[in-house]
Scaffold this motif. Structure first.
Motif, PDB file in Angstrom:
ATOM      1  N   ALA A 122       0.926  -1.195   0.046  1.00  0.00           N
ATOM      2  CA  ALA A 122       0.215   0.190  -0.030  1.00  0.00           C
ATOM      3  C   ALA A 122       1.043   1.306  -0.035  1.00  0.00           C
ATOM      4  O   ALA A 122       0.690   2.062  -0.732  1.00  0.00           O
ATOM      5  N   SER A 123       2.025   1.355   0.761  1.00  0.00           N
ATOM      6  CA  SER A 123       2.631   2.355   0.849  1.00  0.00           C
ATOM      7  C   SER A 123       3.452   2.621  -0.456  1.00  0.00           C
ATOM      8  O   SER A 123       3.632   3.463  -0.937  1.00  0.00           O
ATOM      9  N   TYR A 124       4.192   1.646  -0.957  1.00  0.00           N
ATOM     10  CA  TYR A 124       4.959   1.527  -2.150  1.00  0.00           C
ATOM     11  C   TYR A 124       3.963   2.192  -3.103  1.00  0.00           C
ATOM     12  O   TYR A 124       4.466   2.938  -4.130  1.00  0.00           O
ATOM     13  N   THR A 125       2.834   1.567  -3.599  1.00  0.00           N
ATOM     14  CA  THR A 125       2.171   1.942  -4.664  1.00  0.00           C
ATOM     15  C   THR A 125       1.571   3.270  -4.528  1.00  0.00           C
ATOM     16  O   THR A 125       1.786   3.975  -5.443  1.00  0.00           O
ATOM     17  N   GLU A 126       1.080   3.625  -3.261  1.00  0.00           N
ATOM     18  CA  GLU A 126       0.847   5.259  -3.085  1.00  0.00           C
ATOM     19  C   GLU A 126       2.116   6.091  -3.488  1.00  0.00           C
ATOM     20  O   GLU A 126       1.691   7.278  -4.000  1.00  0.00           O
ATOM     21  N   GLU A 127       3.076   5.838  -2.886  1.00  0.00           N
ATOM     22  CA  GLU A 127       4.239   6.577  -3.132  1.00  0.00           C
ATOM     23  C   GLU A 127       4.596   6.783  -4.566  1.00  0.00           C
ATOM     24  O   GLU A 127       5.032   7.740  -5.097  1.00  0.00           O
ATOM     25  N   ARG A 128       4.644   5.707  -5.286  1.00  0.00           N
ATOM     26  CA  ARG A 128       4.976   5.754  -6.573  1.00  0.00           C
ATOM     27  C   ARG A 128       3.919   6.443  -7.603  1.00  0.00           C
ATOM     28  O   ARG A 128       4.400   7.121  -8.446  1.00  0.00           O
ATOM     29  N   ILE A 129       2.861   6.373  -7.345  1.00  0.00           N
ATOM     30  CA  ILE A 129       1.618   6.924  -8.089  1.00  0.00           C
ATOM     31  C   ILE A 129       1.916   8.406  -7.685  1.00  0.00           C
ATOM     32  O   ILE A 129       1.707   9.346  -8.722  1.00  0.00           O
ATOM     33  N   LYS A 130       2.183   8.947  -6.453  1.00  0.00           N
ATOM     34  CA  LYS A 130       2.167  10.165  -6.197  1.00  0.00           C
ATOM     35  C   LYS A 130       3.357  11.008  -6.619  1.00  0.00           C
ATOM     36  O   LYS A 130       3.299  12.214  -7.482  1.00  0.00           O
ATOM     37  N   LYS A 131       4.507  10.172  -7.000  1.00  0.00           N
ATOM     38  CA  LYS A 131       5.835  10.965  -7.186  1.00  0.00           C
ATOM     39  C   LYS A 131       5.950  10.634  -8.899  1.00  0.00           C
ATOM     40  O   LYS A 131       6.556  11.768  -9.563  1.00  0.00           O
ATOM     41  N   GLN A 132       5.349   9.733  -9.535  1.00  0.00           N
ATOM     42  CA  GLN A 132       5.670   9.502 -11.169  1.00  0.00           C
ATOM     43  C   GLN A 132       4.436   9.364 -11.743  1.00  0.00           C
ATOM     44  O   GLN A 132       4.440   9.791 -12.869  1.00  0.00           O
ATOM     45  N   TYR A 133       3.128   9.173 -10.935  1.00  0.00           N
ATOM     46  CA  TYR A 133       2.081   9.153 -12.109  1.00  0.00           C
ATOM     47  C   TYR A 133       0.722   9.736 -11.438  1.00  0.00           C
ATOM     48  O   TYR A 133      -0.304   9.146 -11.141  1.00  0.00           O
ATOM     49  N   PRO A 134       1.027  10.847 -11.018  1.00  0.00           N
ATOM     50  CA  PRO A 134      -0.128  11.723 -10.103  1.00  0.00           C
ATOM     51  C   PRO A 134      -1.272  11.890 -11.122  1.00  0.00           C
ATOM     52  O   PRO A 134      -2.499  12.084 -10.267  1.00  0.00           O
ATOM     53  N   SER A 135      -1.478  11.577 -12.343  1.00  0.00           N
ATOM     54  CA  SER A 135      -2.515  11.592 -13.036  1.00  0.00           C
ATOM     55  C   SER A 135      -3.207  10.341 -12.796  1.00  0.00           C
ATOM     56  O   SER A 135      -4.768  10.303 -12.739  1.00  0.00           O
ATOM     57  N   ALA A 136      -2.841   9.274 -12.174  1.00  0.00           N
ATOM     58  CA  ALA A 136      -3.487   7.969 -11.920  1.00  0.00           C
ATOM     59  C   ALA A 136      -4.510   8.341 -10.705  1.00  0.00           C
ATOM     60  O   ALA A 136      -5.205   7.636 -10.390  1.00  0.00           O
ATOM     61  N   LEU A 137      -4.280   9.298  -9.898  1.00  0.00           N
ATOM     62  CA  LEU A 137      -5.016   9.854  -8.917  1.00  0.00           C
ATOM     63  C   LEU A 137      -6.450  10.427  -9.017  1.00  0.00           C
ATOM     64  O   LEU A 137      -7.329  10.066  -8.403  1.00  0.00           O
ATOM     65  N   ASP A 138      -6.617  10.640 -10.610  1.00  0.00           N
ATOM     66  CA  ASP A 138      -7.655  11.195 -11.057  1.00  0.00           C
ATOM     67  C   ASP A 138      -8.620  10.054 -11.528  1.00  0.00           C
ATOM     68  O   ASP A 138      -9.967   9.984 -11.946  1.00  0.00           O
ATOM     69  N   LEU A 139      -8.271   8.969 -11.517  1.00  0.00           N
ATOM     70  CA  LEU A 139      -9.098   7.613 -11.992  1.00  0.00           C
ATOM     71  C   LEU A 139     -10.180   7.320 -11.227  1.00  0.00           C
ATOM     72  O   LEU A 139     -10.131   7.625  -9.988  1.00  0.00           O
TER      73      LEU A 139
END
Length: 273
Positions: free
Chosen positions: A115-132
């Protein structure tokens, strides 16, 4: 001390194999002693193979019974052979003409870590994925199944199997969907039994890969499983799928052990004798 450690390791392999088998229940089952013989009209090896875990059957004619069963169903004889199978089984099947097929890994990870790794990776590299847009249902929907068949490029004839499979899965399950402006871009299924969450049918739309959606779907599945009490998670991946194995290792997954199938297609001689 070493023998105790080896036994404890074997017990873990057997336990996890049995938990994982529950996520893929076959349409019909029969038993040869404690081995489960599964059949599902030939769709997927997992649902059409002998779950050969634990000691050999006491009946000396177990192999003949297995081959007769699969021949009567018009199917090849397939064995699921893992680190929890009897040591001699693999060589015995090879000597009987069974071909090695589909080596796989059983990979496990700590849920909070993923959970921590995926959240960190999304926020740092793929912030647009947060809008899904995230959708989670407790039973499979027509929309989910339509998308799954489309993304996997499976024929319509497989619908009834996957519908039935989804219905037969253990009760604590979720069908997870990610959408981008209404289009399904990733989906997966998560099943929780005790402290373990199992992930199956995870797929990202081919045209949307490289956008972090793989991290996003795994994060959503992990987050849901934690709310249901899962502290550990596992998934099964084909050993030659290097991109998937690499992705999972980056998230803290480790290969715990391997399994493969042994397949025999020509059963005619046995049945005619």
């Amino acid at each position: 001390m070493e023998a105790l450690s080896m036994q404890t390791e074997y017990d873990f392999f057997e336990y996890l194999d049995r938990v994982a088998a529950n996520t893929w229940p076959a349409e019909s089952n029969t038993m040869v002693d404690q081995w489960l013989i599964r059949a599902s009209k030939g769709i997927t090896k997992r649902a059409n193979s002998v779950f050969a875990i634990g000691s050999f059957p006491r009946d000396d004619n177990w192999l003949s019974h297995v081959e007769q069963f699969y021949h009567s169903h018009g199917l090849p004889a397939i064995f699921h052979v893992s680190s929890a199978s009897p040591d001699q089984l693999d060589n015995l099947l090879q000597d009987q003409g069974y071909e090695l097929d589909t080596p796989c890994y059983m990979m496990t990870a700590n849920s909070q870590q993923v959970a921590s790794y995926t959240e960190e990776r999304i926020k740092k590299q793929y912030p647009s994925a947060l809008d899904l847009e995230l959708e989670i249902t407790q039973s499979v929907t027509k929309e989910w199944l339509d998308a799954f068949l489309f993304l996997e490029q499976y024929p319509e004839e497989r619908r009834s199997f996957y519908q039935g499979l989804s219905d037969r899965m253990p009760a604590t399950k979720a069908f997870v969907t990610l959408k981008d402006h209404g289009q399904i871009v990733a989906l997966g299924t998560v099943i929780v039994e005790g402290e373990w969450a199992g992930f199956v049918n995870v797929i990202v739309h081919e045209e949307h890969r490289g956008k972090g959606y793989g991290y996003a779907i795994l994060h959503a599945m992990t987050a849901w499983s934690i709310t249901k009490g899962a502290t550990q998670q596992y998934l099964q991946v084909i050993a030659t799928n290097v991109p998937a194995v690499t992705l999972y290792e980056k998230l803290g997954y480790q290969v715990k052990y391997g399994y493969h199938y042994r397949v025999k297609y020509d059963l005619a001689e046995l049945v005619s004798s």
